[in-house]
Design an enzyme around this catalytic site. Sequence first.
Site, mmCIF file in Angstrom:
data_model
loop_
_atom_site.group_PDB
_atom_site.id
_atom_site.type_symbol
_atom_site.label_atom_id
_atom_site.label_comp_id
_atom_site.label_asym_id
_atom_site.label_seq_id
_atom_site.Cartn_x
_atom_site.Cartn_y
_atom_site.Cartn_z
ATOM 1 C CG ASP A 1 -15.941 -4.375 -1.243
ATOM 2 O OD1 ASP A 1 -16.845 -4.714 -2.049
ATOM 3 O OD2 ASP A 1 -15.130 -3.467 -1.465
ATOM 4 C CG ASP B 1 -17.359 -5.730 -6.572
ATOM 5 O OD1 ASP B 1 -16.675 -4.699 -6.566
ATOM 6 O OD2 ASP B 1 -17.208 -6.654 -7.399
ATOM 7 C CD GLU C 1 -18.435 -1.013 -8.445
ATOM 8 O OE1 GLU C 1 -17.449 -0.494 -8.979
ATOM 9 O OE2 GLU C 1 -18.530 -2.244 -8.284
ATOM 10 C CG HIS D 1 -10.857 0.199 -5.138
ATOM 11 N ND1 HIS D 1 -12.143 0.569 -4.787
ATOM 12 C CD2 HIS D 1 -10.971 -0.985 -5.766
ATOM 13 C CE1 HIS D 1 -12.979 -0.368 -5.174
ATOM 14 N NE2 HIS D 1 -12.305 -1.322 -5.778
ATOM 15 C CG ASP D 2 -12.487 0.198 -9.033
ATOM 16 O OD1 ASP D 2 -11.518 -0.576 -8.887
ATOM 17 O OD2 ASP D 2 -13.655 -0.098 -8.690
HETATM 18 C C1 GLC Z 1 -15.677 -3.482 -8.842
HETATM 19 C C2 GLC Z 1 -14.488 -3.216 -7.962
HETATM 20 C C3 GLC Z 1 -13.247 -3.421 -8.772
HETATM 21 C C4 GLC Z 1 -13.222 -4.852 -9.234
HETATM 22 C C5 GLC Z 1 -14.507 -5.225 -9.980
HETATM 23 C C6 GLC Z 1 -14.642 -6.712 -10.077
HETATM 24 O O1 GLC Z 1 -15.781 -2.569 -9.882
HETATM 25 O O2 GLC Z 1 -14.587 -1.961 -7.379
HETATM 26 O O3 GLC Z 1 -12.085 -3.102 -8.068
HETATM 27 O O4 GLC Z 1 -12.118 -5.081 -10.072
HETATM 28 O O5 GLC Z 1 -15.649 -4.777 -9.312
HETATM 29 O O6 GLC Z 1 -14.911 -7.261 -8.821
#
Ligand code: GLC
Length: 539
Positions: A97, A198, A240, A315-316
């Site tokens: 990540d 991310d 992402e 995980h979100d």
């Molecule tokens: C992304 C991650 C999430 C995190 C956010 C800030 O969306 O997947 O878990 O809280 O970024 O880093």
Amino acid sequence: MTPWWKEAVIYQVYPKSFQDSNGDGIGDLKGITSRLAYLEKLGIDAIWLSPVYQSPQIDNGYDISDYEAIDPQYGTMEDMDELIKEAKKHHIKIVMDLVVNHTSDQHRWFIEARKNKDNSYHDYYVWSDPVNGHEPNDMKSAFSGSAWKFDEKTGQYYLHLFADQQPDLNWKNPELRQKIYDMMNYWIDKGIGGFRMDVIELIGKEPEKGIRENGPMLHPYLQEMNKKTFGGKNLMTVGETWNATPKIAEEYSDPDRHELSMVFQFENQTLDQQPGKEKWDLRPLDLGKLKNVLVKWQTEIDFEHAWNSLFWENHDIPRVISRWGNDKEYRVQSAKMFAIILHLMHGTPYIYNGEEIGMTNCPVKDISEVEDIESINMYNERLAKGYDKEDLLHSINVKGRDNARTPIQWNANKNSGFTTGKPWLHVNPNYKDINVEAALADPDSIFYTYQKLIKLRHKNPIVVDGDFELVKNTNDSVLAYYRKLDGQKWLIVANLSADTQSFDSEEKISENIISNYQDHDDLHNLELKPYEAFAVKVK
Ligand code: GLC
Ligand code: CA
């Protein structure tokens, strides 16, 4: 030559919840290494590892204080090297990540940056002088409240699009960018399989103009990053991108543009929230809309010049069977249905840990049971505004991030075999029935559907490269599509609902491929059972 990640299935490990090896209640690297044989049995090609870097853990590791150190709660750098090495023996690559939109406020750069305005690290972050004694504008943090935080020492505001302990990096600074590329190369040299990036769509932000995602310099930065780090190295990169359209996804993933392998898009995430409101403001899912979004991302991407990812969970977001399927009577059927329709689509599938055994959401009774910063901040903010406590808890139980973060259910022993100590987050009470050991012992379990789907992808080019074609004239609750390659034709049919549905086709079955009830002899006037899904070869 086809890049490896087009034929691959990726498995996301959330390290904190995967497997504890030393009884402190927190999953760790040694725990992951101890489960590689299980992952090899499932058949996955790579692990996307959520952050294990040194971190104060305000946002479970997405707040990094040292990119080149492992957080002691997860182990040591030796454990990390060992994981990479052992995973290779199991034919599994490790995708790291990469969290470079922001750091932790405990990162050395930020500690320096806030010392004074003349510090050489000051410009690594995004600062603004007060405007009339206030925040420069009304940008909001994704975790509630203003995205600007006043810093006494410098007399300036700094930007944090997430928690205030996650200051945003200033990508306009070329020295900072080079530091990030050096760090990426450090990890590439360790033999990793690539990066999951991310919130990467935010790095081109122009806060002074109110621009967050998709800023003007986003793609030039990614092209520079590609050139200076992973370009030409046969690594996989996935960004992402919550605000990507199919056209934007093509910009990221067109090989001629030298940016990323693919992105994660989230268009389906807004379907069960009220338009123009936040994820907590619920509305029922319209299956027809879900189907349209799925089809849109299959047909509006030009797979000859772009690529895409496929996923239900991470995980979100909540567990998909609890959210859009059925986690009670039809738990097994709906889990297999979601697996079948997704894994036979065009793109690279991702499995989120626990999805392969049909883990479910885990409702709480009180806010004191919640760990996730996003849920807690929202709760406090809305409670202060006069919202009803029970409504807020209901939203958290439906959409909160802890739902997908409960410890992996390995067996029916105490704490589901996750830890011998006290788990950092409650174990879902259904672990006695839903666990890996039980799934492996049952030839008809969800696990074996996933295993079979992965094998199908590995063995059949049609799954990787076949054209997608929607079967029209089915009702909203039925999704049916073809994959077509070199005269071969597969037909995939699914009932997305808990009611029986009808389906009729003139096609002749030449072979049954996979199903979650029983096989069919023909396709005439079928009555599809609740969440029924199957794939067949047709002549
Ligand atoms: C992304 C991650 C999430 C995190 C956010 C800030 O969306 O997947 O878990 O809280 O970024 O880093
Ligand atoms: Ca541990």
